[in-house]
Design an enzyme around this catalytic site. Structure first.
Site, PDB file in Angstrom:
ATOM      1  N   ASP A  41     -65.040  43.758  64.347  1.00 40.53           N
ATOM      2  CA  ASP A  41     -65.034  42.295  64.300  1.00 40.53           C
ATOM      3  C   ASP A  41     -65.665  41.797  62.994  1.00 40.53           C
ATOM      4  O   ASP A  41     -66.762  42.205  62.626  1.00 40.53           O
ATOM      5  CB  ASP A  41     -65.815  41.743  65.494  1.00 40.53           C
ATOM      6  CG  ASP A  41     -65.595  40.266  65.711  1.00 40.53           C
ATOM      7  OD1 ASP A  41     -65.997  39.482  64.830  1.00 40.53           O
ATOM      8  OD2 ASP A  41     -65.040  39.887  66.752  1.00 40.53           O
ATOM      9  N   ARG A  43     -67.090  39.173  62.252  1.00 39.47           N
ATOM     10  CA  ARG A  43     -68.303  38.357  62.378  1.00 39.47           C
ATOM     11  C   ARG A  43     -69.576  39.196  62.468  1.00 39.47           C
ATOM     12  O   ARG A  43     -70.677  38.654  62.436  1.00 39.47           O
ATOM     13  CB  ARG A  43     -68.198  37.465  63.628  1.00 39.47           C
ATOM     14  CG  ARG A  43     -67.052  36.478  63.588  1.00 39.47           C
ATOM     15  CD  ARG A  43     -66.823  35.865  64.955  1.00 39.47           C
ATOM     16  NE  ARG A  43     -66.356  36.859  65.916  1.00 39.47           N
ATOM     17  CZ  ARG A  43     -66.109  36.594  67.202  1.00 39.47           C
ATOM     18  NH1 ARG A  43     -66.306  35.370  67.675  1.00 39.47           N
ATOM     19  NH2 ARG A  43     -65.682  37.551  68.016  1.00 39.47           N
ATOM     20  N   CYS A 101     -66.514  39.570  72.346  1.00 38.62           N
ATOM     21  CA  CYS A 101     -65.772  40.712  71.808  1.00 38.62           C
ATOM     22  C   CYS A 101     -64.319  40.699  72.280  1.00 38.62           C
ATOM     23  O   CYS A 101     -64.036  40.718  73.484  1.00 38.62           O
ATOM     24  CB  CYS A 101     -66.447  42.011  72.240  1.00 38.62           C
ATOM     25  SG  CYS A 101     -65.631  43.503  71.623  1.00 38.62           S
TER      26      CYS A 101
END
Length: 227
Positions: A41, A43, A101
């Protein structure tokens, strides 16, 4: 792509000159103290989150922060763990999940994996977490269900990590510790798994956890509240 190129120019002009000695040392080798296995991910940025300098963290990212069990699946993550423990002599391995997630959302709703057979096959390594949570989260809302699955997946991947011979040997000798963490993107918080109690607890800034309820106890409380 132009944004990346401009970013590199900024790094080369403003950052590199101030840390030239560090990069000169790193040019001939690395000595990271921790391997950090986390989700792909965008982020989640371990070096930023932990204010780490180049050479401190050996980072491996994949969908769902997964470590397949030994001998079940030959993969880059297993090879990377072997290298980190055997060659780099890292002293810690962290498996870090995170809030919101997408991989965990896909486990809860397999229709999200339509047209992505490789991702679906990869996420089978998290099936145990899905089954455990399904049996213990009746009545939970979607947000709580996702949080529980994210935690249980980290616990499951820690169990997989222990099946790697190089990890088992290093842990037995006392040269390696393994850790399970959850990073909250919106709150800049981290919860850590306490293996002695089976609990996820808040990480304080001094590094000491604050005890909370066990995952199973929390499931029971949430289910009772929802009833």
């Amino acid at each position: 792509m132009e944004h990346l190129i401009k970013g590199f120019e900024t790094f080369r002009r403003d950052v590199f000159p101030q840390q030239r000695e560090l990069f000169e040392r790193l040019a001939s080798g690395q000595n990271p103290h921790t391997m950090f296995i986390t989700c792909a991910d965008s982020r989640v940025m371990p070096e930023m989150i932990f204010s780490a300098q180049p050479g401190e963290l050996f980072v491996y990212r994949n969908v769902g922060n997964i470590v397949p069990p030994y001998a079940q699946h030959v993969s880059g993550v297993v090879a990377a763990v072997e290298y980190a423990v055997k060659v780099l002599k890292v002293r810690h391995v962290v498996i870090c999940g995170h809030s919101d997630c997408g991989a965990m959302k896909a486990l809860l709703d397999p229709s999200k994996l339509d047209g992505m057979p490789s991702v679906a096959d990869w996420l089978k390594h998290a099936d145990v977490a899905r089954h455990v949570v399904a049996e213990n989260t009746a009545g939970l809302d979607a947000e709580a269900h996702l949080r529980c699955l994210t935690e249980e997946n980290v616990v499951g991947q820690l169990e997989h990590l222990r099946t790697l011979p190089v990890v088992a040997a290093a842990m037995a000798s006392g040269s390696l510790s393994i850790h399970g963490w959850i990073y909250d993107i919106g709150e800049a918080g981290i919860r850590v798994f306490d293996g002695s109690s089976g609990r996820f607890v808040d990480m304080r800034t001094d590094g000491h956890p604050v005890p909370q309820a066990t995952p199973m106890a929390r499931f029971a409380q949430n289910a009772a509240s929802a009833a």
